[in-house]
Scaffold this active site. Structure first.
Site: not given
Length: 317
Positions: A29, A41, A140, A256
């Site tokens: 659950r 990006g 990637s 990032d």
């Protein structure tokens, strides 16, 4: 305001949730899922927005998940230049086991980006008005995309005087370094593979990065060292910067976020030493939040000022 463009060739919609305990063969659950835009990006664009600057996110997009991706970006007021493709935008799945706090990340492969669609991406970049200050190629690489396609993008950008920032891996990274970029952000594993050495200590990291600068492959190398921080190398500088200690809740988007801090710092006139500290502050702040959430600006400000006060003098000594 600086003119920044980000390129994400393998974007995603990140779906995250929490369950009480992950047990094999049991129906689990889960809490209501949270959907967020993702991909290298795109996350850089989102992080730049939080730092107070705009960017244009260029990315291929297709299918229902692609429509959701565009909607999610619109909700964050991210400027977009999508390229519609036949293949569907991928979805990633992140689950947190509440009993342990462990995070399980399921990354799905992207669909193939056809040559005609790659050309559309290149055309979209070339047709952007004016000359951007920075192009960030991050994330990637989807099936069907060869490193030479990225070289075409870099060549077109450099012909317009654009500074190219690269955060990818494998053959794509190696080929782009051969072409020459402004800034590269490999992690220590990537740098080790480039040097054909199993493990690099701090001195070897600096030497390997300096060789990239010396050979004209990039002007700035920022090597991510994970919880140990980062090492920045230019022709005139070697600076090892430790990461501040925080309670980590997730590592999604930390790299990032670091790239966003680096680009923001360089685009607003900070020194390289200040810039890498801002990058580390952004990356570290991102780890303080659960799921796929990026950093909070107040956390970045606090960590950045701590790094300025506690590491600038020691590294200058």
């Amino acid at each position: 305001m600086p003119y920044i463009v980000t390129l994400t060739l393998n974007p995603t919609v990140d779906k995250s949730t929490t369950t009480g305990q992950i047990i094999p063969d049991h129906k689990l659950r889960c809490a209501p899922p949270k959907f967020e835009p993702g991909g290298g990006g795109i996350n850089v664009s989102r992080a730049l927005k939080r730092l107070g600057t705009e960017s244009v996110a260029v990315f291929p997009v297709g299918g229902p998940a692609g429509l959701l991706l565009q909607e999610l970006l619109s909700q964050e007021d991210i400027l977009q230049q999508p390229v519609v493709t036949v293949g569907r935008t991928r979805e990633n799945f992140i689950v947190v086991d509440a009993s342990t706090g462990h995070q399980y990340r399921f990354g799905m492969p992207g669909t193939e980006l056809a040559e005609t669609e790659q050309q559309q991406v290149l055309t979209a970049l070339k047709s952007l008005p004016g000359n951007p200050d920075f192009l960030v190629i991050s994330g990637s690489i989807p099936p069907g995309v060869e490193p030479e396609f990225l070289v075409k993008i870099v060549q077109a950008a450099k012909a317009r005087g654009v500074k190219v920032v690269v955060d990818t891996s494998g053959p794509a990274l190696y080929r782009l370094l051969e072409e020459g970029v402004y800034l590269a952000k490999p992690n220590v594993g990537e740098l080790s593979r480039m040097a054909n050495i199993d493990e690099l200590d701090n001195e070897a990291v600096a030497q390997t990065a300096h060789a990239l600068v010396r050979d004209g492959k990039c002007e700035i190398v920022v090597t991510s060292l994970g919880p140990q921080g980062a090492c920045v190398v230019t022709k005139d500088l070697v600076d090892h910067v430790p990461a501040p200690a925080v309670k980590k809740r997730s590592t999604v988007g930390a790299g990032d976020s670091m790239v966003a801090g680096l680009v923001y710092g360089l685009s607003t006139g900070l020194s390289v030493r200040e810039t890498v500290r801002l990058g580390i502050a952004c990356g570290t702040a991102a780890t303080m939040n659960p799921g796929t959430e990026l950093f909070r600006k107040d956390d970045v400000d606090r960590l950045y000022h701590w790094l300025l006060q506690n590491t600038m003098l020691s590294s200058a000594a």
